[in-house]
Design a protein around this motif. Structure first.
Motif, PDB file in Angstrom:
ATOM      1  N   UNK A 106       0.847  -1.192   0.000  1.00 40.96           N
ATOM      2  CA  UNK A 106       0.000   0.000   0.000  1.00 40.96           C
ATOM      3  C   UNK A 106       0.879   1.237   0.000  1.00 40.96           C
ATOM      4  N   UNK A 107       0.293   2.353  -0.378  1.00 42.13           N
ATOM      5  CA  UNK A 107       1.037   3.606  -0.471  1.00 42.13           C
ATOM      6  C   UNK A 107       1.388   4.137   0.917  1.00 42.13           C
ATOM      7  N   UNK A 108       2.670   4.332   1.228  1.00 40.67           N
ATOM      8  CA  UNK A 108       3.036   4.949   2.500  1.00 40.67           C
ATOM      9  C   UNK A 108       2.911   6.473   2.410  1.00 40.67           C
ATOM     10  N   UNK A 109       2.491   7.097   3.478  1.00 43.46           N
ATOM     11  CA  UNK A 109       2.414   8.556   3.541  1.00 43.46           C
ATOM     12  C   UNK A 109       3.617   9.030   4.353  1.00 43.46           C
ATOM     13  N   UNK A 110       4.610   9.564   3.653  1.00 45.71           N
ATOM     14  CA  UNK A 110       5.888   9.910   4.255  1.00 45.71           C
ATOM     15  C   UNK A 110       6.027  11.431   4.396  1.00 45.71           C
ATOM     16  N   UNK A 111       6.923  11.835   5.279  1.00 43.68           N
ATOM     17  CA  UNK A 111       7.206  13.244   5.539  1.00 43.68           C
ATOM     18  C   UNK A 111       8.565  13.574   4.959  1.00 43.68           C
ATOM     19  N   UNK A 112       8.609  14.510   4.030  1.00 41.51           N
ATOM     20  CA  UNK A 112       9.891  14.836   3.388  1.00 41.51           C
ATOM     21  C   UNK A 112      10.892  15.411   4.372  1.00 41.51           C
ATOM     22  N   UNK A 113      10.426  16.041   5.451  1.00 41.63           N
ATOM     23  CA  UNK A 113      11.349  16.661   6.400  1.00 41.63           C
ATOM     24  C   UNK A 113      12.023  15.654   7.319  1.00 41.63           C
ATOM     25  N   UNK A 114      11.504  14.436   7.380  1.00 39.01           N
ATOM     26  CA  UNK A 114      12.159  13.394   8.172  1.00 39.01           C
ATOM     27  C   UNK A 114      12.748  12.293   7.288  1.00 39.01           C
ATOM     28  N   UNK A 115      12.534  12.412   5.976  1.00 31.45           N
ATOM     29  CA  UNK A 115      13.042  11.419   5.035  1.00 31.45           C
ATOM     30  C   UNK A 115      14.537  11.589   4.824  1.00 31.45           C
ATOM     31  N   UNK A 116      15.245  10.490   4.722  1.00 33.60           N
ATOM     32  CA  UNK A 116      16.656  10.513   4.342  1.00 33.60           C
ATOM     33  C   UNK A 116      16.923   9.393   3.340  1.00 33.60           C
ATOM     34  N   UNK A 117      17.901   9.624   2.486  1.00 34.50           N
ATOM     35  CA  UNK A 117      18.369   8.619   1.548  1.00 34.50           C
ATOM     36  C   UNK A 117      19.727   8.123   2.032  1.00 34.50           C
ATOM     37  N   UNK A 118      19.841   6.824   2.242  1.00 32.98           N
ATOM     38  CA  UNK A 118      21.060   6.232   2.766  1.00 32.98           C
ATOM     39  C   UNK A 118      21.756   5.439   1.667  1.00 32.98           C
ATOM     40  N   UNK A 119      23.039   5.695   1.453  1.00 33.41           N
ATOM     41  CA  UNK A 119      23.843   4.939   0.497  1.00 33.41           C
ATOM     42  C   UNK A 119      24.939   4.207   1.259  1.00 33.41           C
ATOM     43  N   UNK A 120      25.120   2.930   0.911  1.00 31.52           N
ATOM     44  CA  UNK A 120      26.069   2.112   1.652  1.00 31.52           C
ATOM     45  C   UNK A 120      26.493   0.939   0.794  1.00 31.52           C
ATOM     46  N   UNK A 121      27.526   0.223   1.222  1.00 34.32           N
ATOM     47  CA  UNK A 121      27.907  -1.002   0.548  1.00 34.32           C
ATOM     48  C   UNK A 121      29.348  -1.023   0.087  1.00 34.32           C
ATOM     49  N   UNK A 122      29.768  -2.197  -0.351  1.00 36.71           N
ATOM     50  CA  UNK A 122      31.158  -2.453  -0.712  1.00 36.71           C
ATOM     51  C   UNK A 122      31.592  -1.747  -1.987  1.00 36.71           C
ATOM     52  N   UNK A 123      30.643  -1.174  -2.723  1.00 37.51           N
ATOM     53  CA  UNK A 123      30.977  -0.448  -3.942  1.00 37.51           C
ATOM     54  C   UNK A 123      31.239   1.023  -3.722  1.00 37.51           C
ATOM     55  N   UNK A 124      31.263   1.451  -2.469  1.00 40.60           N
ATOM     56  CA  UNK A 124      31.612   2.830  -2.131  1.00 40.60           C
ATOM     57  C   UNK A 124      32.980   2.854  -1.468  1.00 40.60           C
ATOM     58  N   UNK A 125      33.722   3.926  -1.696  1.00 43.75           N
ATOM     59  CA  UNK A 125      35.026   4.074  -1.056  1.00 43.75           C
ATOM     60  C   UNK A 125      34.843   4.137   0.459  1.00 43.75           C
ATOM     61  N   UNK A 126      35.639   3.368   1.165  1.00 40.75           N
ATOM     62  CA  UNK A 126      35.477   3.291   2.609  1.00 40.75           C
ATOM     63  C   UNK A 126      34.455   2.266   3.020  1.00 40.75           C
ATOM     64  N   UNK A 127      33.720   1.714   2.044  1.00 46.95           N
ATOM     65  CA  UNK A 127      32.747   0.633   2.266  1.00 46.95           C
ATOM     66  C   UNK A 127      31.881   0.860   3.494  1.00 46.95           C
TER      67      UNK A 127
END
Length: 431
Positions: A106-127
């Motif tokens: 179902x569609x989540x109702x999210x708040x842009x002011x508390x939303x964050x985008x997280x990037x991680x993993x072995x393909x990033x420098x510093x992993x």
């Protein structure tokens, strides 16, 4: 790019067949359980067959936020299919109130002011790992250089019902007609920019966005949140993290506050409500690129095809099925055609169930990742039932076939669709 994608497909297929791709929280027992639920027997010990159809159990409601008037939509489980007659005269971009909805839950109702985008993993420098990711908030993205693109989003199962109704094939999944597509003007930040800001490594192989909607359960197995890897070559080419749709902030049902747009690729690649992106230096596994969104069946290898990437070629009339047209009157037929492999070069229309064909007028220049509108005049003389047909040819030279090769999950239907209508002796028409 197409050669890069072809290399990626062959390499990943070999890895999945050899059991070398890394599983992401889904056990071998669960994979076999999914295969058993689908009644599939595979001869490959390292790869399960197709899972049960990717349609959820009956729910009390579709879980969609926006209104779904019956003249504009047909509700299909947790999804809403656009009725093509409702697109007539709407212009090149699909209005948000008519844009189809494909939800796994179902569609989540999210708040842009508390939303964050997280990037991680072995393909990033510093992993960085999932517990200490590189993070960007909504306002960080809005401050980055943005681009605007015109692109369609289309479910891989669009047209699935015609495998059965036109070809007599048995397939599993939501019985879409042709309304699981929409074209919009998307504005956002190139994913390449965000990846480089996060420290993209030269060793990166796969990029896997994950949504923030609820976990998806299929065949009694919790598969987690919807996610699907992209090859890094595609991720840094033309993919964007979109925050606007047709000049306005994304609506809730279409990915607010931020979604992924992957031009020309099947809809499942365009993750809505994106919350994190894993960047890996090895192949990533997801149920959405092995069990779902591959082609299985007698025409394909025992382990299925490579994961689906580009969309296929289709055409649709902006007319309700069963519409009536008055004899002795000139009518203007309209529709749209599109292809994931290039722009539309030619469209032909038949008004006598494929006996004769005429060239339609194109109203948009051929362009990749977007449809072209077209029209054709029709002056019927004889009352009675008939079928309208449209077939497109794209800029690669490919033309829609009369029949397409079936697959068990009903993906990528691209054959010419018979659109039933009637001609009446009266003076009134209902297109």
């Amino acid at each position: 790019m197409r050669s890069d994608e072809s290399t990626y497909d062959r390499h990943r297929l070999a890895q999945w067949l050899a059991g070398e791709a890394r599983a992401d929280g889904v056990s071998r027992r669960d994979l076999l359980r999914l295969a058993a639920a689908a009644g599939v027997v595979t001869t490959l010990a390292t790869l399960p067959g197709p899972a049960a159809a990717a349609t959820p159990a009956a729910a009390p409601g579709p879980g969609i936020v926006k209104p779904l008037p019956p003249e504009l939509f047909t509700i299909r489980g947790t999804n809403a299919e656009t009725n093509w007659a409702g697109l007539r005269g709407t212009g090149f971009h699909t209005p948000v109130d008519r844009f189809f909805v494909r939800n796994h839950t179902s569609t989540p109702v999210l708040d842009r002011d508390t939303w964050t985008l997280k990037l991680w993993g072995s393909g990033l420098r510093g992993a960085p790992d999932a517990t200490r990711p590189v993070e960007f908030d909504y306002h960080d993205l809005r401050r980055m250089p943005s681009v605007t693109i015109n692109a369609f989003v289309e479910c891989a199962g669009n047209g699935r019902s015609y495998f059965t109704s036109q070809q007599g094939d048995t397939v599993a999944g939501t019985a879409w007609t042709l309304g699981a597509i929409g074209t919009a003007r998307w504005r956002g930040v190139p994913l390449s920019h965000v990846l480089h800001r996060a420290g993209l490594s030269r060793n990166a192989v796969d990029v896997q966005p994950r949504g923030l909607d609820d976990d998806y359960v299929s065949g009694g197995v919790n598969l987690g949140r919807v996610r699907r890897p992209l090859p890094v070559a595609k991720a840094v080419d033309d993919v964007i993290l979109a925050f606007e749709m047709n000049g306005e902030p994304l609506p809730y049902d279409h990915g607010y506050p931020v979604r992924v747009i992957v031009p020309s690729w099947v809809g499942i690649s365009n993750i809505k409500w994106v919350g994190d992106i894993e960047v890996a230096d090895q192949a990533l596994y997801s149920p959405w690129n092995t069990d779902f969104y591959k082609l299985f069946g007698s025409a394909y290898p025992a382990g299925g095809s490579a994961p689906l990437t580009r969309q296929t070629l289709k055409s649709a009339f902006e007319t309700a099925p069963g519409a009536t047209f008055a004899a002795g009157t000139r009518h203007r037929l309209t529709g749209r055609s599109w292809s994931g492999n290039g722009g539309i070069r030619r469209v032909e229309v038949s008004t006598d169930d494929g006996v004769t064909w005429q060239r339609a007028r194109l109203h948009d220049r051929p362009r990749a990742a977007a449809w072209s509108r077209w029209s054709a005049d029709w002056h019927p003389d004889t009352p009675g039932p008939t079928a309208l047909l449209a077939r497109a040819t794209d800029t690669t030279g490919r033309t829609q076939p009369v029949r397409t090769t079936p697959n068990t999950q009903g993906y990528l239907f691209d054959a010419v669709v018979r659109h039933p209508v009637s001609v009446t002796a009266g003076s009134r028409s209902r297109p």
